[in-house]
Each structure stands twice: as structure tokens, then as C-alpha cells.
Design an enzyme around this catalytic site. Structure first.
Site, PDB file in Angstrom:
ATOM      1  N   PRO A 141       4.901  -6.189  -3.429  1.00 39.24           N
ATOM      2  CA  PRO A 141       4.477  -6.508  -2.057  1.00 39.24           C
ATOM      3  C   PRO A 141       4.778  -5.382  -1.058  1.00 39.24           C
ATOM      4  O   PRO A 141       3.951  -5.081  -0.196  1.00 39.24           O
ATOM      5  CB  PRO A 141       5.274  -7.776  -1.732  1.00 39.24           C
ATOM      6  CG  PRO A 141       5.478  -8.426  -3.066  1.00 39.24           C
ATOM      7  CD  PRO A 141       5.650  -7.300  -4.043  1.00 39.24           C
ATOM      8  N   SER A 143       1.100   2.418  -2.800  1.00 38.56           N
ATOM      9  CA  SER A 143       0.856   3.831  -3.110  1.00 38.56           C
ATOM     10  C   SER A 143       2.158   4.551  -3.479  1.00 38.56           C
ATOM     11  O   SER A 143       2.161   5.458  -4.312  1.00 38.56           O
ATOM     12  CB  SER A 143       0.215   4.524  -1.895  1.00 38.56           C
ATOM     13  OG  SER A 143      -0.974   3.879  -1.531  1.00 38.56           O
ATOM     14  N   THR A 200      -3.986  -7.603 -12.104  1.00 39.36           N
ATOM     15  CA  THR A 200      -5.199  -7.989 -12.824  1.00 39.36           C
ATOM     16  C   THR A 200      -4.830  -8.605 -14.172  1.00 39.36           C
ATOM     17  O   THR A 200      -3.940  -8.096 -14.857  1.00 39.36           O
ATOM     18  CB  THR A 200      -6.078  -6.735 -13.048  1.00 39.36           C
ATOM     19  OG1 THR A 200      -6.352  -6.156 -11.779  1.00 39.36           O
ATOM     20  CG2 THR A 200      -7.389  -7.093 -13.750  1.00 39.36           C
ATOM     21  N   ASP A 211      -3.628   8.117 -15.054  1.00 45.37           N
ATOM     22  CA  ASP A 211      -4.497   9.306 -15.125  1.00 45.37           C
ATOM     23  C   ASP A 211      -5.740   9.014 -15.951  1.00 45.37           C
ATOM     24  O   ASP A 211      -6.865   9.252 -15.519  1.00 45.37           O
ATOM     25  CB  ASP A 211      -3.747  10.488 -15.761  1.00 45.37           C
ATOM     26  CG  ASP A 211      -2.946  11.276 -14.735  1.00 45.37           C
ATOM     27  OD1 ASP A 211      -3.133  11.020 -13.528  1.00 45.37           O
ATOM     28  OD2 ASP A 211      -2.136  12.125 -15.149  1.00 45.37           O
ATOM     29  N   GLY A 260     -33.339  -5.399   2.295  1.00 47.49           N
ATOM     30  CA  GLY A 260     -33.420  -6.027   3.605  1.00 47.49           C
ATOM     31  C   GLY A 260     -32.511  -7.249   3.658  1.00 47.49           C
ATOM     32  O   GLY A 260     -31.419  -7.246   3.074  1.00 47.49           O
ATOM     33  N   GLU A 315      -5.778   1.733  -8.501  1.00 47.99           N
ATOM     34  CA  GLU A 315      -5.481   2.902  -9.353  1.00 47.99           C
ATOM     35  C   GLU A 315      -5.411   4.175  -8.503  1.00 47.99           C
ATOM     36  O   GLU A 315      -5.874   5.240  -8.896  1.00 47.99           O
ATOM     37  CB  GLU A 315      -6.486   3.011 -10.514  1.00 47.99           C
ATOM     38  CG  GLU A 315      -6.439   1.767 -11.395  1.00 47.99           C
ATOM     39  CD  GLU A 315      -6.693   2.019 -12.863  1.00 47.99           C
ATOM     40  OE1 GLU A 315      -6.571   3.172 -13.307  1.00 47.99           O
ATOM     41  OE2 GLU A 315      -6.976   1.038 -13.562  1.00 47.99           O
ATOM     42  N   GLY A 316      -4.830   4.038  -7.324  1.00 50.79           N
ATOM     43  CA  GLY A 316      -4.686   5.150  -6.374  1.00 50.79           C
ATOM     44  C   GLY A 316      -5.839   5.152  -5.391  1.00 50.79           C
ATOM     45  O   GLY A 316      -6.999   5.286  -5.787  1.00 50.79           O
ATOM     46  N   THR A 317      -5.528   4.994  -4.106  1.00 53.02           N
ATOM     47  CA  THR A 317      -6.575   4.970  -3.076  1.00 53.02           C
ATOM     48  C   THR A 317      -7.246   6.354  -2.985  1.00 53.02           C
ATOM     49  O   THR A 317      -6.742   7.343  -3.531  1.00 53.02           O
ATOM     50  CB  THR A 317      -5.977   4.638  -1.697  1.00 53.02           C
ATOM     51  OG1 THR A 317      -5.084   5.711  -1.330  1.00 53.02           O
ATOM     52  CG2 THR A 317      -5.205   3.321  -1.703  1.00 53.02           C
ATOM     53  N   SER A 318      -8.342   6.400  -2.248  1.00 54.13           N
ATOM     54  CA  SER A 318      -9.017   7.699  -2.067  1.00 54.13           C
ATOM     55  C   SER A 318      -8.087   8.700  -1.387  1.00 54.13           C
ATOM     56  O   SER A 318      -8.104   9.898  -1.715  1.00 54.13           O
ATOM     57  CB  SER A 318     -10.286   7.519  -1.225  1.00 54.13           C
ATOM     58  OG  SER A 318     -11.301   6.929  -2.008  1.00 54.13           O
TER      59      SER A 318
HETATM   60  C1  FAD Z   1      -8.255  -6.523  -6.996  1.00 58.01           C
HETATM   61  C2  FAD Z   1      -7.030  -5.686  -7.191  1.00 58.01           C
HETATM   62  C3  FAD Z   1      -6.521  -5.505  -8.474  1.00 58.01           C
HETATM   63  C4  FAD Z   1      -5.370  -4.754  -8.665  1.00 58.01           C
HETATM   64  N1  FAD Z   1      -4.834  -4.656  -9.929  1.00 58.01           N
HETATM   65  C5  FAD Z   1      -3.612  -4.092 -10.080  1.00 58.01           C
HETATM   66  C6  FAD Z   1      -2.944  -4.131 -11.351  1.00 58.01           C
HETATM   67  O1  FAD Z   1      -3.474  -4.639 -12.347  1.00 58.01           O
HETATM   68  N2  FAD Z   1      -1.693  -3.617 -11.444  1.00 58.01           N
HETATM   69  C7  FAD Z   1      -1.061  -3.045 -10.375  1.00 58.01           C
HETATM   70  O2  FAD Z   1       0.081  -2.617 -10.523  1.00 58.01           O
HETATM   71  N3  FAD Z   1      -1.666  -2.985  -9.162  1.00 58.01           N
HETATM   72  C8  FAD Z   1      -2.910  -3.496  -8.987  1.00 58.01           C
HETATM   73  N4  FAD Z   1      -3.530  -3.459  -7.763  1.00 58.01           N
HETATM   74  C9  FAD Z   1      -2.824  -2.868  -6.641  1.00 58.01           C
HETATM   75  C10 FAD Z   1      -3.420  -1.546  -6.169  1.00 58.01           C
HETATM   76  O3  FAD Z   1      -3.223  -0.545  -7.124  1.00 58.01           O
HETATM   77  C11 FAD Z   1      -2.803  -1.240  -4.804  1.00 58.01           C
HETATM   78  O4  FAD Z   1      -3.372  -2.158  -3.885  1.00 58.01           O
HETATM   79  C12 FAD Z   1      -3.020   0.198  -4.382  1.00 58.01           C
HETATM   80  O5  FAD Z   1      -2.234   1.056  -5.151  1.00 58.01           O
HETATM   81  C13 FAD Z   1      -2.695   0.438  -2.917  1.00 58.01           C
HETATM   82  O6  FAD Z   1      -1.437  -0.076  -2.586  1.00 58.01           O
HETATM   83  P1  FAD Z   1      -1.300  -1.035  -1.299  1.00 58.01           P
HETATM   84  O7  FAD Z   1      -2.344  -2.076  -1.392  1.00 58.01           O
HETATM   85  O8  FAD Z   1       0.110  -1.465  -1.198  1.00 58.01           O
HETATM   86  O9  FAD Z   1      -1.687  -0.119  -0.076  1.00 58.01           O
HETATM   87  P2  FAD Z   1      -0.723   0.934   0.708  1.00 58.01           P
HETATM   88  O10 FAD Z   1      -0.030   1.821  -0.268  1.00 58.01           O
HETATM   89  O11 FAD Z   1       0.111   0.174   1.670  1.00 58.01           O
HETATM   90  O12 FAD Z   1      -1.795   1.806   1.500  1.00 58.01           O
HETATM   91  C14 FAD Z   1      -2.433   1.333   2.689  1.00 58.01           C
HETATM   92  C15 FAD Z   1      -3.261   2.491   3.266  1.00 58.01           C
HETATM   93  O13 FAD Z   1      -2.370   3.591   3.586  1.00 58.01           O
HETATM   94  C16 FAD Z   1      -2.817   4.759   2.924  1.00 58.01           C
HETATM   95  N5  FAD Z   1      -1.664   5.575   2.543  1.00 58.01           N
HETATM   96  C17 FAD Z   1      -0.537   5.195   1.918  1.00 58.01           C
HETATM   97  N6  FAD Z   1       0.263   6.263   1.722  1.00 58.01           N
HETATM   98  C18 FAD Z   1      -0.384   7.342   2.213  1.00 58.01           C
HETATM   99  C19 FAD Z   1      -0.088   8.733   2.300  1.00 58.01           C
HETATM  100  N7  FAD Z   1       1.051   9.261   1.808  1.00 58.01           N
HETATM  101  N8  FAD Z   1      -1.009   9.546   2.897  1.00 58.01           N
HETATM  102  C20 FAD Z   1      -2.178   9.048   3.374  1.00 58.01           C
HETATM  103  N9  FAD Z   1      -2.516   7.746   3.313  1.00 58.01           N
HETATM  104  C21 FAD Z   1      -1.615   6.902   2.736  1.00 58.01           C
HETATM  105  C22 FAD Z   1      -3.574   4.259   1.693  1.00 58.01           C
HETATM  106  O14 FAD Z   1      -4.469   5.259   1.201  1.00 58.01           O
HETATM  107  C23 FAD Z   1      -4.280   3.043   2.267  1.00 58.01           C
HETATM  108  O15 FAD Z   1      -5.430   3.461   2.959  1.00 58.01           O
HETATM  109  C24 FAD Z   1      -4.719  -4.151  -7.558  1.00 58.01           C
HETATM  110  C25 FAD Z   1      -5.264  -4.303  -6.272  1.00 58.01           C
HETATM  111  C26 FAD Z   1      -6.383  -5.070  -6.085  1.00 58.01           C
HETATM  112  C27 FAD Z   1      -6.917  -5.253  -4.680  1.00 58.01           C
END
Ligand code: FAD
Length: 383
Positions: free
Chosen positions: A128, A132, A158, A239, A338, A362-365
Site C-alpha cells: 500500500p 515504484s 494479479t 526485466d 464515433g 511493471e514500472g510506470t512510464s
Molecule cells: C491492475 C493492476 C495489477 C497489478 N499487478 C501487480 C502484481 O501482480 N504484483 C505486484 O507486485 N504489483 C502489481 N501491481 C502494482 C503496480 O506494479 C504498481 O501500481 C506500480 O508499480 C506503481 O506503484 P503505485 O501504484 O504505488 O504508484 P506510485 O509509485 O505511488 O506512483 C505514483 C505516480 O508517481 C510517479 N513516480 C513515483 N516515483 C517517481 C520518481 N522517482 N520519479 C518520477 N515519477 C515518480 C509514478 O510514475 C506515478 O505516476 C498492479 C497494479 C494494477 C493497477
């Protein structure tokens, strides 16, 4: 680098495509509305050998190479991203981690059932308060004689409510990445709780769960890899996982393109099919080029993996480009429909909803950009 698919890859692609057309696409909208794929699909995936690609046959796998895995995930992504995700996690993250880092006993315990689709695995890294910034995770595993007691909470996992085994990343030492170990935890262990998360924008057919660990006891033989090497296992899995996600992105974008092309030739406005208007063709052309570029980036990673070369930065590039491509392409495809694109009579709105998560997990953009930037400059923006 050779992009030709050989006969085995082509056969896999054709078999997977025909299977998806028969077993997945006709049911996809109902699964989305019901917030669950039919669980029987897991056994069917196993029967097809789709949960055993790249796993040796002696452990119940179906062989094949890394490019075969990409080919499969593209076809599954074309069918239903929830089904693709079940495979990405159970095979891509869990079975392959056991293959690379497990003991002989762990491989024999889990791989045959995972490959056969008798169960699925889940990969529990995110918490929670820690997404990232995974190296700062808080879940703890404390020594108790020859056992470990795991306590903490994982979120967004998942397959979480279906899995019989979870790879759980927990802190066994000091702060940071070096204090983390990985464990193979049976989900029927006392103290293991799991709660379904509802209300997702997309991937509604997939089970996503919160997992809780209240002093869950596992023997030391359940530790995956060496103590303190858990973060390395997680990053190694992710990776290659990013390559698989990129291939799945290509699939969902392709599904949206196919639907948009067909609709554009059928829908008549101003007395002509909308496909005859240049602005509509521009949309379709942009999507087609995007898809091919994304596929080539994913396959480049497969090529590097197969040659035993470093591929981490290329995997980040593929995941970044392909996931943004999937969101862009499905959104553009929806434009072609449309107002009909806005309801789920056609699959395109689901493709857009399913694609949206691809830039997040799997890591945000942003995280992919920092990884690529670190490789380019040698400067680590995470510290
Ligand atoms: C449908 C779904 C399935 C998933 N399945 C799995 C799974 O099977 N196992 C698992 O372990 N996880 C799983 N995840 C979790 C997913 O990997 C995380 O949601 C993701 O890693 C982002 O973490 P967060 O949601 O806490 O966002 P945060 O880390 O809080 O990020 C929020 C925003 O801040 C940005 N941010 C954070 N740090 C930085 C930085 N240093 N520089 C710039 N921007 C930053 C992020 O890019 C994002 O835009 C799942 C998520 C979803 C929605």
C-alpha cells in the site's frame, strides 16, 4: 538481428490465434461485465501448453524460446488482456523465477502444476505505501528457528485470489534492496488473507487482490534464492516481464486496429464508407506504424535474451513505447467508431480500458524513463 519467425513460431502464432478466436474473443465482453474470466480458461491455457513456454519439459513445460513467448503474449493480448495478464504473471513472473532461482525440490513442487494450469501463481511485490520505490518495501520475514514468519500487506496482486502459490518479497535484513528476500508461500498457509479488489477501470476479467500476512510460517526451504537476493530476483523477473508486457501491448493495439479497420469499411456516412475519408485512413495508418515499431522493440529484447546479452534498458524502452502505443492506439481506434466506440457493443472501449493500466504496472512510464536515463547518463535519479 533476425526478425523472421521460423516455422515453429509461425505455427505457435497460428494455433494461438485460432484458439483465441474460438475460446476467448466470443466470451470477452461477458467476462468483462461479470468482472471475471471463466476460471476454466486457466486449465485450457495449460492444456494448450501456453503456461509452459520456456519451461523445460522435465518440469511439465512446453519448451520454446523467448521469441515464442512474445508471439504467444501478442496473440493472447489480441484476444483479452485479462487472459494475457494471467499468463504474464503465472508463467512470466512466477514459473520463470522458479525456473531460474528455484531449488530442484521447488521446481518439482510447483512447476508441473503451474504449467498444466491446475493452478496459477502470483507475484507479491507492491505494498500500500510502496509502489515504484519497491526496494523500500516493509513486509517483514523474521527467523523463528528453522522457519520464517512473514507479516505485512501486499496490494494490487494479479491472480491473488486464484493462486495456490505466491512469490512474496519480504525484508529479512536492513534497509534497502539488499535486505530483501523472496519466498514461495502456499496461499492456504494459516495467517494468509486475500481480498478481491473490485471497481477496476479495465482488466476486469482478471483477479486482483490485497494480500495480508499475519505471521505466516514458512520453512527455510520455501526461500527462493539466497537470503538478501530477493530484490535482484524481483528485478530480473520484471526485466523480462516488461518484454512480455510490451508484446501484450502490441496484441491489444492490434485488436483495436483490426476492429477499427473493419468498422471503417462498413460504416457509411455522407454516402461513402468512412474508410474512404483520408482523415480516417490517417488514424489507421498511425496505429499500424505504431504497432510495428512496438513489436520490433519487443522482439529486439527477445533476440538479446536469446543471445545471452544484456537487455534491461532495451526492455524498458520496449515497455515504455509499447504501453504508450497501446493507450494511444486504442484511443485513436475508438475515434473511428464515433459514439459507438463509447459503449461496449463493440470491443474497442474495452481495449482502451484494458490498455490504460499498461503504462502503470511493471514500472510506470516515468520509472522506465528514469531507467533509460540512468543507462544513458550513468546518473541514478532514484537516490
Ligand atoms: C491492475 C493492476 C495489477 C497489478 N499487478 C501487480 C502484481 O501482480 N504484483 C505486484 O507486485 N504489483 C502489481 N501491481 C502494482 C503496480 O506494479 C504498481 O501500481 C506500480 O508499480 C506503481 O506503484 P503505485 O501504484 O504505488 O504508484 P506510485 O509509485 O505511488 O506512483 C505514483 C505516480 O508517481 C510517479 N513516480 C513515483 N516515483 C517517481 C520518481 N522517482 N520519479 C518520477 N515519477 C515518480 C509514478 O510514475 C506515478 O505516476 C498492479 C497494479 C494494477 C493497477
Amino acid at each position: 538481428m533476425d526478425f523472421e519467425l521460423d516455422d515453429a513460431h509461425r505455427e505457435l502464432r497460428d494455433v494461438a490465434r485460432a484458439w483465441v478466436d474460438k475460446e476467448v474473443i466470443p466470451f470477452s465482453r461477458d467476462w468483462d461485465r461479470a468482472e471475471s474470466v471463466d476460471p476454466a480458461i486457466i486449465g485450457k491455457l495449460g492444456d494448450m501448453g501456453f503456461l509452459g513456454i520456456e519451461i523445460p519439459e522435465e518440469y511439465g513445460g512446453s519448451g520454446g524460446d523467448t521469441l515464442a513467448y512474445c508471439v504467444l503474449l501478442e496473440e493472447l493480448g489480441r484476444g483479452d488482456s485479462s487472459v494475457r495478464g494471467i499468463v504474464s504473471v503465472s508463467l512470466g513472473l512466477v514459473s520463470k523465477s522458479i525456473k531460474y532461482f528455484g531449488t530442484e525440490e521447488q521446481k518439482r513442487q510447483w512447476l508441473p502444476r503451474l504449467c498444466a494450469g491446475e493452478t496459477v501463481g502470483c507475484f507479491a511485490l507492491t505494498e500500500p505505501d510502496i509502489g515504484s520505490d519497491a526496494s523500500n518495501l516493509k513486509t517483514r520475514a523474521e527467523r523463528d528457528g528453522d522457519d520464517w514468519l512473514i507479516s505485512g500487506t501486499k496490494i494490487f496482486i494479479t491472480n491473488g485470489t486464484w493462486a495456490e502459490v505466491a512469490i512474496v518479497f519480504a525484508r529479512t535484513g536492513g534497509p534497502g534492496a539488499k535486505g530483501i528476500s523472496a519466498f514461495l508461500v502456499p496461499t492456504d498457509s494459516p495467517g494468509f488473507g486475500r481480498t478481491e479488489i473490485h471497481g477496476k477501470l479495465g482488466l476486469r476479467g482478471q483477479r486482483t487482490a490485497e494480500l495480508t500476512f499475519d505471521k505466516v510460517r514458512v520453512p527455510d526451504s520455501a526461500r527462493l534464492g539466497e537470503e538478501g537476493k530477493g530484490f535482484r530476483i524481483a528485478m530480473s523477473a520484471l526485466d523480462k516481464g516488461r518484454m512480455g508486457v510490451a508484446a501484450g501491448c502490441v496484441g491489444v493495439a492490434k485488436a483495436a486496429l483490426e476492429a477499427a479497420v473493419q468498422y471503417s469499411t462498413e460504416r457509411v456516412q455522407f454516402g461513402k464508407p468512412i474508410a474512404s475519408y483520408q482523415l480516417v485512413q490517417e488514424i489507421l495508418a498511425d496505429i499500424a506504424v505504431d504497432i510495428d515499431a512496438a513489436r520490433l522493440l519487443a522482439w529486439r529484447v527477445a533476440d538479446l535474451v536469446q543471445k545471452g546479452k544484456p537487455f534491461g534498458t532495451e526492455a524498458s524502452m520496449a515497455k515504455l513505447f509499447a504501453s504508450e502505443c497501446a493507450v494511444r492506439s486504442t484511443n485513436k481506434a475508438l475515434e473511428v467508431f464515433g459514439g459507438y466506440g463509447f459503449i461496449d457493443e463493440y470491443p474497442v472501449s474495452k481495449h482502451l480500458r484494458d490498455a490504460r493500466v499498461l503504462t502503470l504496472y511493471e514500472g510506470t512510464s516515468q520509472i522506465q524513463k528514469l531507467l533509460i536515463g540512468r543507462a544513458l547518463t550513468g546518473v541514478n535519479a532514484f537516490v
